[in-house]
Design an enzyme around this catalytic site. Sequence first.
Site, PDB file in Angstrom:
ATOM      1  N   SER A 140     108.676  68.511  -6.682  1.00  0.00           N
ATOM      2  CA  SER A 140     108.671  67.369  -5.757  1.00  0.00           C
ATOM      3  C   SER A 140     108.964  66.013  -6.357  1.00  0.00           C
ATOM      4  O   SER A 140     109.100  65.036  -5.629  1.00  0.00           O
ATOM      5  CB  SER A 140     107.337  67.292  -5.035  1.00  0.00           C
ATOM      6  OG  SER A 140     107.339  68.216  -3.985  1.00  0.00           O
TER       7      SER A 140
ATOM      8  N   SER B 171     108.844  66.920  -2.102  1.00  0.00           N
ATOM      9  CA  SER B 171     108.109  66.215  -1.090  1.00  0.00           C
ATOM     10  C   SER B 171     107.984  64.706  -1.320  1.00  0.00           C
ATOM     11  O   SER B 171     107.630  63.973  -0.391  1.00  0.00           O
ATOM     12  CB  SER B 171     106.702  66.804  -0.998  1.00  0.00           C
ATOM     13  OG  SER B 171     106.005  66.627  -2.214  1.00  0.00           O
TER      14      SER B 171
ATOM     15  N   LYS C  47     103.448  57.272  -3.954  1.00  0.00           N
ATOM     16  CA  LYS C  47     103.445  58.331  -2.943  1.00  0.00           C
ATOM     17  C   LYS C  47     102.094  58.307  -2.238  1.00  0.00           C
ATOM     18  O   LYS C  47     101.052  58.102  -2.885  1.00  0.00           O
ATOM     19  CB  LYS C  47     103.670  59.676  -3.646  1.00  0.00           C
ATOM     20  CG  LYS C  47     103.810  60.872  -2.742  1.00  0.00           C
ATOM     21  CD  LYS C  47     104.119  62.133  -3.561  1.00  0.00           C
ATOM     22  CE  LYS C  47     104.344  63.352  -2.715  1.00  0.00           C
ATOM     23  NZ  LYS C  47     104.673  64.560  -3.512  1.00  0.00           N
TER      24      LYS C  47
END
Length: 488
Positions: free
Chosen positions: A177, A153, A78
Amino acid sequence: MELSALSIHRAHELLKNKDISAVELTRAVLSRIAAVDDGIRAYLTVDADGALSAAGHADELIRQGRITPLTGIPVALKDLICTRGIGTTCGSRILENFVPPYDAHVVQRLRAENAVIMGKLNMDEFAMGSSTEHSAFIKTRNPWDQTRVPGGSSGGSAAAVAADMCLGSLGSDTGGSIRQPASHCGVVGMKPTYGRVSRFGLVAFASSLDQIGPFAKNVKDCALLLLAISGHDPADSTSVPRGVPDYSAGLSGDLSGLTVGLPREYFDTPGLSPDVAAAIENAVDTFTSLGAACVEVTLPHTDYAVAAYYVIAPCEASSNLARYDGVKYGFRDNSESDLMQMYNNTRSIGFGAEVQRRIIIGTYALSAGYYDAYYKKASQVRTLIIDDFNTAFETCDLLLSPTAPTPAFKIGETVDDPLAMYLSDVFTLSANLAGIPGISVPCGFSTEGLPIGLQLMGPHFSEEILLKAAYCFEQAAGVCNRKPNLNK
Ligand code: GLN
């Protein structure tokens, strides 16, 4: 079988037996990215050169017989996990050109194992969101239905694994997330206990809630990645000095003797989709058939979790994001000579609407006169939520619930309705408030063919039990074998 579709375990066996090389495997993953990422848009940066050179080095080590479980395995991160020499944007314009001079602790760990880092994955700006639509750069699409969001996310991390654009990935979980996008993309995702994995080099959103964790194609791979990144790090003062068990060792047998709590409040939620409810009911039957005793428990303060989280997380965010002022690093608007105006413009242009909303909410809730009414109150509610879990864990070993109330929603459906988006986190936020671990494992499909995830939560440092329960369930349910068809 395409090499990019391999699990980490299978790829490791093939590498070890020299049936394939790490360079071949990396090339296969790069080809897969070239073939499908135009549609999915999971990657913000693909580091093809870095990946191929790491793969070449891994092959050299393998030739010398020096192989660990992640040697030569293509993984991705990420884009809020700092990577030395590779841009780390946090999905934000304000860090668009930021290239960290150091690696996050988890990256150091992966590099020490000679894993191959393919690149950086899309996310909601500063990890604020549940759909990845708040990225300043691109909207990632769900591999199972490209008109839908991958969740967020860490949407890029989940979609990349689901679409075979890496064998495993890392994301971060502040309120769900990792677990929610894992659920929406039909992969396994785990949020470890707060303090299990070092946050050094993880760009902070809400420091008392953030935790890095793995995404994988199955539970066994998830255990392997968790083992690689767990453990004490003196550079993170909240990292816990506690031994790390071999998470793969206990993955066998059945669940006899295990008591699984079904939190009543998580099943009575308005907005729980009938497809999700049905999949979870089936899952409960599977747990029973595996020998677990399923009992109803209560987490009475669940109703207040969303409200408490959406005060505490923005408060911490408003403080953490104060550093992006156009002076120290990152984007600066130079159009005005006045310092105050420079701050204003930099932050108005550099941050997107959702991040600005959080900063405003957080600054308000922390300001003199409102602190007691909001931040202090929310912190007190947090204690009640922790007490709820402690009481529940007196009568059960772990908790079973849906991960998200609905399968993946359509792109654009909730992006302009922040409250609807916040409510979709109802089942995941509490684990962060309490610091306990949680895992999402695929448990079925909706009538429209969208994946549905099951969440298991346990007491602090119960990762071994969670992984074992998830593994036994996965073997019995057999849902992980289905793949999205990207050639439609
Ligand atoms: N959806 C939640 C939020 O927007 C959780 C995000 C996260 O876990 N990073 O705050």
